[in-house]
Design a protein around this motif. Structure first.
Motif, PDB file in Angstrom:
ATOM      1  N   ALA A   1       0.811  -1.156  -0.076  1.00 33.65           N
ATOM      2  CA  ALA A   1      -0.079   0.122   0.011  1.00 33.65           C
ATOM      3  C   ALA A   1       0.739   1.275   0.147  1.00 33.65           C
ATOM      4  O   ALA A   1       1.549   1.414   1.001  1.00 33.65           O
ATOM      5  N   LEU A   2       1.005   1.808  -1.174  1.00 31.91           N
ATOM      6  CA  LEU A   2       1.875   2.975  -1.448  1.00 31.91           C
ATOM      7  C   LEU A   2       1.121   4.223  -1.969  1.00 31.91           C
ATOM      8  O   LEU A   2       0.111   4.055  -2.525  1.00 31.91           O
ATOM      9  N   PRO A   3       1.455   5.557  -1.440  1.00 29.76           N
ATOM     10  CA  PRO A   3       0.710   6.692  -2.112  1.00 29.76           C
ATOM     11  C   PRO A   3       1.012   6.906  -3.420  1.00 29.76           C
ATOM     12  O   PRO A   3       1.965   6.728  -4.079  1.00 29.76           O
ATOM     13  N   GLY A   4       0.346   8.001  -3.981  1.00 33.02           N
ATOM     14  CA  GLY A   4       0.447   8.507  -5.261  1.00 33.02           C
ATOM     15  C   GLY A   4       0.436   7.578  -6.497  1.00 33.02           C
ATOM     16  O   GLY A   4      -0.596   6.430  -6.422  1.00 33.02           O
ATOM     17  N   HIS A   5       1.270   7.358  -7.351  1.00 32.07           N
ATOM     18  CA  HIS A   5       1.248   6.581  -8.637  1.00 32.07           C
ATOM     19  C   HIS A   5       2.086   5.403  -8.218  1.00 32.07           C
ATOM     20  O   HIS A   5       2.055   4.408  -8.998  1.00 32.07           O
ATOM     21  N   CYS A   6       2.659   5.360  -7.198  1.00 34.70           N
ATOM     22  CA  CYS A   6       3.295   4.111  -6.819  1.00 34.70           C
ATOM     23  C   CYS A   6       2.786   2.720  -6.844  1.00 34.70           C
ATOM     24  O   CYS A   6       3.182   1.832  -7.358  1.00 34.70           O
ATOM     25  N   ALA A   7       1.490   2.667  -6.170  1.00 31.69           N
ATOM     26  CA  ALA A   7       0.594   1.424  -6.104  1.00 31.69           C
ATOM     27  C   ALA A   7       0.486   0.717  -7.579  1.00 31.69           C
ATOM     28  O   ALA A   7       0.859  -0.483  -7.564  1.00 31.69           O
ATOM     29  N   SER A   8      -0.028   1.530  -8.540  1.00 35.22           N
ATOM     30  CA  SER A   8      -0.193   0.988  -9.932  1.00 35.22           C
ATOM     31  C   SER A   8       0.921   0.599 -10.393  1.00 35.22           C
ATOM     32  O   SER A   8       1.145  -0.333 -11.309  1.00 35.22           O
ATOM     33  N   GLN A   9       2.118   1.504 -10.176  1.00 31.92           N
ATOM     34  CA  GLN A   9       3.345   0.947 -10.989  1.00 31.92           C
ATOM     35  C   GLN A   9       3.913  -0.119 -10.231  1.00 31.92           C
ATOM     36  O   GLN A   9       4.764  -0.907 -11.099  1.00 31.92           O
ATOM     37  N   VAL A  10       3.811  -0.505  -9.204  1.00 33.25           N
ATOM     38  CA  VAL A  10       4.507  -1.761  -8.480  1.00 33.25           C
ATOM     39  C   VAL A  10       3.789  -2.927  -9.042  1.00 33.25           C
ATOM     40  O   VAL A  10       4.368  -3.795  -9.458  1.00 33.25           O
ATOM     41  N   ARG A  11       2.331  -2.887  -9.129  1.00 31.77           N
ATOM     42  CA  ARG A  11       1.695  -3.786  -9.627  1.00 31.77           C
ATOM     43  C   ARG A  11       1.955  -4.059 -11.166  1.00 31.77           C
ATOM     44  O   ARG A  11       2.334  -5.149 -11.639  1.00 31.77           O
ATOM     45  N   ALA A  12       2.082  -3.193 -12.041  1.00 32.54           N
ATOM     46  CA  ALA A  12       2.857  -3.224 -13.244  1.00 32.54           C
ATOM     47  C   ALA A  12       4.001  -3.982 -13.546  1.00 32.54           C
ATOM     48  O   ALA A  12       4.413  -4.751 -14.143  1.00 32.54           O
ATOM     49  N   ALA A  13       4.827  -3.550 -12.321  1.00 28.72           N
ATOM     50  CA  ALA A  13       6.214  -3.996 -12.280  1.00 28.72           C
ATOM     51  C   ALA A  13       6.480  -5.468 -11.968  1.00 28.72           C
ATOM     52  O   ALA A  13       7.346  -6.195 -12.491  1.00 28.72           O
ATOM     53  N   ALA A  14       5.364  -5.960 -11.295  1.00 33.20           N
ATOM     54  CA  ALA A  14       5.384  -7.294 -10.845  1.00 33.20           C
ATOM     55  C   ALA A  14       5.043  -8.277 -11.936  1.00 33.20           C
ATOM     56  O   ALA A  14       5.580  -9.562 -11.794  1.00 33.20           O
ATOM     57  N   GLY A  15       4.613  -7.893 -13.102  1.00 34.64           N
ATOM     58  CA  GLY A  15       4.518  -8.638 -14.285  1.00 34.64           C
ATOM     59  C   GLY A  15       3.587 -10.111 -13.639  1.00 34.64           C
ATOM     60  O   GLY A  15       2.737 -10.307 -13.159  1.00 34.64           O
ATOM     61  N   ALA A  16       4.311 -11.269 -14.179  1.00 31.37           N
ATOM     62  CA  ALA A  16       3.625 -12.529 -14.130  1.00 31.37           C
ATOM     63  C   ALA A  16       3.677 -12.802 -12.721  1.00 31.37           C
ATOM     64  O   ALA A  16       2.983 -13.671 -12.469  1.00 31.37           O
ATOM     65  N   ALA A  17       4.482 -12.412 -11.945  1.00 29.94           N
ATOM     66  CA  ALA A  17       4.578 -12.803 -10.538  1.00 29.94           C
ATOM     67  C   ALA A  17       3.529 -12.048  -9.611  1.00 29.94           C
ATOM     68  O   ALA A  17       3.247 -12.316  -8.590  1.00 29.94           O
ATOM     69  N   GLY A  18       2.664 -11.104 -10.297  1.00 30.80           N
ATOM     70  CA  GLY A  18       1.764 -10.351  -9.644  1.00 30.80           C
ATOM     71  C   GLY A  18       0.559 -11.203  -8.979  1.00 30.80           C
ATOM     72  O   GLY A  18      -0.259 -10.528  -8.183  1.00 30.80           O
ATOM     73  N   TRP A  19       0.297 -12.409  -9.212  1.00 35.48           N
ATOM     74  CA  TRP A  19      -0.914 -12.943  -8.775  1.00 35.48           C
ATOM     75  C   TRP A  19      -0.945 -13.143  -7.193  1.00 35.48           C
ATOM     76  O   TRP A  19      -1.657 -13.617  -6.533  1.00 35.48           O
ATOM     77  N   ARG A  20       0.634 -13.092  -6.794  1.00 36.38           N
ATOM     78  CA  ARG A  20       0.879 -13.447  -5.217  1.00 36.38           C
ATOM     79  C   ARG A  20       1.038 -12.024  -4.751  1.00 36.38           C
ATOM     80  O   ARG A  20       1.320 -11.911  -3.660  1.00 36.38           O
ATOM     81  N   LEU A  21       0.620 -10.901  -5.508  1.00 37.39           N
ATOM     82  CA  LEU A  21       0.843  -9.511  -4.965  1.00 37.39           C
ATOM     83  C   LEU A  21      -0.533  -8.714  -4.933  1.00 37.39           C
ATOM     84  O   LEU A  21      -1.152  -8.593  -5.852  1.00 37.39           O
ATOM     85  N   ALA A  22      -0.999  -8.328  -3.709  1.00 42.95           N
ATOM     86  CA  ALA A  22      -1.977  -7.457  -3.392  1.00 42.95           C
ATOM     87  C   ALA A  22      -1.697  -6.007  -3.315  1.00 42.95           C
ATOM     88  O   ALA A  22      -0.787  -5.900  -2.388  1.00 42.95           O
ATOM     89  N   VAL A  23      -2.074  -5.028  -4.184  1.00 45.40           N
ATOM     90  CA  VAL A  23      -1.872  -3.911  -4.294  1.00 45.40           C
ATOM     91  C   VAL A  23      -2.838  -2.693  -3.857  1.00 45.40           C
ATOM     92  O   VAL A  23      -4.049  -3.150  -4.541  1.00 45.40           O
TER      93      VAL A  23
END
Length: 339
Positions: A75-97
């Protein structure tokens, strides 16, 4: 509440992706290591001063968790949350943002979210990144952020690794000192050290007394009936311009707090309501004493008491509670249009 103005984090803009193994791309800014496996809980305050340092450490910390198949909540402020989700790529299924602008508006909701994530993954080691404080937060919000940080270990339990970034270049020394008091360990300038000011007892967190309502506030005393309280709150909110949906939320929240008065105290209570800036504020006071520091910050079982406080934290923009031998004061904040 102030809006974070760090701007774009640059996680996606420079083509960076989360590494697939703990060591990949970490370089000199490798993530602060949490104890591997086991039942330990690691709760780190990460004091950063440069955007590049911030990005490298946060991304590496997340990557370490994903590489170990740990569920990760960010949980990050600003644009960081959506960008972390994008950076996760295929591993994002284990990532809640989550977007901290929304989740963290009422800091008690951060505590609730972390507890829910831990319960969802009970028996697994989890990893969490939250940045709950930024320049522009009000004094009331800052106090509730510090309360949240003091309660994190009660909310999450173990095993878990938690990283909380704080911008030491823009937050005041007093705020950084407050953050250090609520974290057992600090990461700063590439080094990890114990926090000398850490207060291990969440109940020992010092909270300033809430100022008295203004003389212009409308008030009502109640002893046996909720309908007059609801009527006052609804009329005032309508005159103040609170939208109908939020007006209903306010009436619900005040009703839940006042109902607790009637259920758990003998002396009745008093409600005040007023506007301050672009906020509508309603305060309820009674002679009860809430001794559980997690009241309202952890969802109780469906058939247990305490549902009302959980609902209140979900619908309000900010909730302040002070409780002790002199009674309990609960202050509910609602943003007015344009606030």
């Amino acid at each position: 509440m102030g809006t974070p103005d760090r701007g774009t984090c640059g996680i996606v803009d420079d083509g960076r992706r989360l590494p697939r193994s703990p060591g990949a791309q970490a370089g000199p800014a490798a993530a602060p290591r949490a104890p591997a496996g086991g039942d330990a809980l690691s709760h780190l305050a990460f004091l950063y001063r440069q955007t590049g340092e911030y990005l490298e450490r946060v991304l590496a910390f997340i990557a370490d968790g994903l590489a170990c198949s740990e569920p990760v909540f960010v949980a990050l402020p600003g644009h960081c949350a959506s960008q972390v989700r994008a950076a996760a790529g295929a591993a994002g299924w284990r990532l809640a943002v989550a977007d901290m602008n929304e989740l963290g508006r009422n800091p008690a909701r951060i505590t609730l979210a972390l507890g829910a994530f831990a319960s969802q993954h009970a028996g697994q080691r989890i990893r969490i990144v939250t940045e709950p404080l930024w320049p522009g937060r009000t004094d009331a919000e800052i106090a509730e952020v510090m309360k949240h940080e003091a309660l994190v270990q009660l909310a999450v339990g173990a095993p878990a690794a938690i990283l909380c970034p704080y911008d030491a270049s823009r937050l005041s020394p007093a705020l950084i000192e407050g953050a250090c008091r609520t974290h057992p360990e600090i990461v700063e300038d590439g080094h990890r050290r114990p926090s000398s000011g850490y207060q291990a007892d969440a109940g020992a967190l010092s909270e300033a007394e809430l100022p008295a309502p203004p003389a212009t506030a409308e008030s009502i005393a109640y002893r046996s009936r909720l309908s007059p309280v609801r009527a006052l709150v609804g009329r005032y909110a309508d005159r103040a311009g609170l939208p109908a949906e939020r007006r209903a939320d306010l009436v619900l929240a005040v009703s839940e707090i006042a109902a607790n008065t009637l259920s758990h105290t003998a002396g009745g209570g008093t409600a005040h309501i007023w506007t301050s800036g672009r906020e509508l504020i309603c305060q309820v006071h009674d002679d009860g004493w809430i001794t559980d520091p997690m009241a309202g910050r952890k969802r109780p079982p469906p058939d247990a008491d305490g549902q009302g406080l959980w609902v209140v934290n979900h619908v309000c923009d900010l909730v302040e509670t002070r409780s002790g031998p002199a009674g309990t004061t609960t202050r509910l904040h609602f943003r007015l249009p344009g606030g």
